[in-house]
Motif scaffolding. Structure first.
Motif, mmCIF file in Angstrom:
data_model
loop_
_atom_site.group_PDB
_atom_site.id
_atom_site.type_symbol
_atom_site.label_atom_id
_atom_site.label_comp_id
_atom_site.label_asym_id
_atom_site.label_seq_id
_atom_site.Cartn_x
_atom_site.Cartn_y
_atom_site.Cartn_z
ATOM 1 N N ARG A 63 1.940 -6.276 -19.413
ATOM 2 C CA ARG A 63 2.937 -5.523 -18.663
ATOM 3 C C ARG A 63 2.507 -5.397 -17.212
ATOM 4 O O ARG A 63 1.324 -5.428 -16.896
ATOM 5 N N GLU A 64 3.503 -5.289 -16.338
ATOM 6 C CA GLU A 64 3.195 -5.126 -14.921
ATOM 7 C C GLU A 64 2.852 -3.664 -14.648
ATOM 8 O O GLU A 64 3.507 -2.757 -15.136
ATOM 9 N N ARG A 65 1.799 -3.481 -13.846
ATOM 10 C CA ARG A 65 1.325 -2.141 -13.561
ATOM 11 C C ARG A 65 1.181 -1.930 -12.062
ATOM 12 O O ARG A 65 0.893 -2.860 -11.317
ATOM 13 N N LEU A 66 1.359 -0.685 -11.682
ATOM 14 C CA LEU A 66 1.036 -0.267 -10.333
ATOM 15 C C LEU A 66 -0.464 -0.008 -10.286
ATOM 16 O O LEU A 66 -1.061 0.419 -11.274
ATOM 17 N N ALA A 67 -1.095 -0.266 -9.151
ATOM 18 C CA ALA A 67 -2.549 -0.099 -9.057
ATOM 19 C C ALA A 67 -2.941 0.140 -7.610
ATOM 20 O O ALA A 67 -2.143 -0.049 -6.691
ATOM 21 N N VAL A 68 -4.190 0.574 -7.428
ATOM 22 C CA VAL A 68 -4.764 0.642 -6.084
ATOM 23 C C VAL A 68 -6.110 -0.065 -6.102
ATOM 24 O O VAL A 68 -6.818 -0.069 -7.108
ATOM 25 N N LEU A 69 -6.440 -0.690 -5.002
ATOM 26 C CA LEU A 69 -7.769 -1.255 -4.776
ATOM 27 C C LEU A 69 -8.502 -0.323 -3.838
ATOM 28 O O LEU A 69 -7.983 0.056 -2.783
ATOM 29 N N ARG A 70 -9.720 0.079 -4.224
ATOM 30 C CA ARG A 70 -10.501 0.962 -3.367
ATOM 31 C C ARG A 70 -11.973 0.552 -3.423
ATOM 32 O O ARG A 70 -12.426 -0.034 -4.414
ATOM 33 N N PRO A 71 -12.739 0.856 -2.381
ATOM 34 C CA PRO A 71 -14.154 0.482 -2.366
ATOM 35 C C PRO A 71 -15.014 1.551 -3.035
ATOM 36 O O PRO A 71 -14.710 2.744 -2.975
ATOM 37 N N ARG A 72 -16.101 1.105 -3.665
ATOM 38 C CA ARG A 72 -17.079 2.040 -4.228
ATOM 39 C C ARG A 72 -18.461 1.404 -4.119
ATOM 40 O O ARG A 72 -18.762 0.449 -4.833
ATOM 41 N N HIS A 73 -19.272 1.919 -3.207
ATOM 42 C CA HIS A 73 -20.633 1.413 -2.994
ATOM 43 C C HIS A 73 -20.648 -0.107 -2.794
ATOM 44 O O HIS A 73 -21.464 -0.825 -3.384
ATOM 45 N N GLY A 74 -19.739 -0.605 -1.968
ATOM 46 C CA GLY A 74 -19.717 -2.019 -1.647
ATOM 47 C C GLY A 74 -19.010 -2.896 -2.662
ATOM 48 O O GLY A 74 -18.991 -4.121 -2.512
ATOM 49 N N ILE A 75 -18.442 -2.288 -3.708
ATOM 50 C CA ILE A 75 -17.740 -3.036 -4.758
ATOM 51 C C ILE A 75 -16.275 -2.608 -4.775
ATOM 52 O O ILE A 75 -15.965 -1.420 -4.599
ATOM 53 N N LEU A 76 -15.387 -3.567 -4.988
ATOM 54 C CA LEU A 76 -13.969 -3.228 -5.118
ATOM 55 C C LEU A 76 -13.674 -2.737 -6.530
ATOM 56 O O LEU A 76 -14.166 -3.291 -7.519
#
Length: 258
Positions: A146-159
């Motif tokens: 299924r298609e989902r809404l999402a966010v990409l965010r950084p955490r200690h140099g990792i996406l």
């Protein structure tokens, strides 16, 4: 870790090939369903309600009920043929401040890793740009059919790809707020109590449920009974409870002295 999804993060004209990995795992106790009378294990079987036959996993498909009541059967190859660009692309729609994402929307986190040498530079660039801006990338992605809404965010140099619930999936709570008035003195004491309890190290907290469950199992196996814990009750004198709580918090902070 084993990748559970491969695709491309697309923002503007930049393409970033990635692997996505599960970021969390459950550590709860391994319960299973049994017959309460004799402890026999209860097994769930797939049975067709039309012919009563037990069905193996290879014989199942997805079913969708049409408005006229007919069932439309969808096989894996039908779903693979969906003309959905987000099946293999994390489509970045735009960027917003992280504080603008309602925490109620957060669903499940995934680690995102660069796939291949050519992805290293755009991966580092996007991670650092998000960290410096304080923003997150709002995306669409197709995961788990299924298609989902999402966010990409950084955490200690990792996406991190954090899937979101669609806004219409959040239930309206109605009016659950309390009409009870509060005084300035009560608010001041509550804020003082919060100040005394500042500084929780979340990384040092652990799930005590499994330990309590093991103790319960040992007790029951030995033929003993247990008493349920007392449920906390609202204080009769709120001000006195707040004042005592502040004193307890100070003693705990000071190592039990005072």
């Amino acid at each position: 870790m084993r990748s559970l999804w491969q695709g491309t993060v697309s923002f503007g004209l930049v393409a970033l090939p990635v692997d996505i990995y599960a970021a969390t795992e459950d550590h709860g106790p391994g319960f299973h369903l049994v017959h309460a009378v004799d402890g026999g294990r209860i097994r769930h079987r797939r049975v067709c309600e039309l012919d009563g036959q037990e069905i193996g996993p290879q014989e199942t498909a997805q079913g969708w009920e049409a408005p006229d009541g007919r069932t439309v059967v969808l096989h894996d190859e039908d779903l693979e043929a969906l003309p959905l660009p987000t099946k293999r692309i994390v489509e970045v729609i735009g960027f917003i401040d992280e504080a603008d994402v309602d925490p109620l929307l957060y669903a499940r986190p995934y680690w995102v890793g660069a796939r291949g040498p050519g992805a290293q530079k755009p991966y580092a660039l996007m991670t650092e740009a998000l960290a410096r801006s304080g923003r997150v990338a709002v995306c669409k992605v197709a995961l788990r059919s299924r298609e989902r809404l999402a966010v990409l965010r950084p955490r200690h140099g990792i996406l991190v790809l954090h899937t979101l619930r669609w806004p219409e999936e959040i239930r309206d709570p109605g009016d659950l707020s309390s009409p009870a008035p509060t005084t300035d003195r009560e608010l001041a004491l509550a804020e003082l109590l919060m100040d005394e309890m500042v500084g929780v190290d979340i990384t040092g907290l652990h799930d005590d449920y499994a330990q309590a469950l093991n103790s319960l199992v040992d007790t029951l196996a030995a033929g003993r009974t247990t008493a349920p814990p007392l449920e906390p009750q609202p204080p009769v004198d709120l001000m006195a409870a707040l004042e005592e709580s502040v004193r307890d918090a100070r003693r705990a902070r000071d190592g039990g002295h005072g």
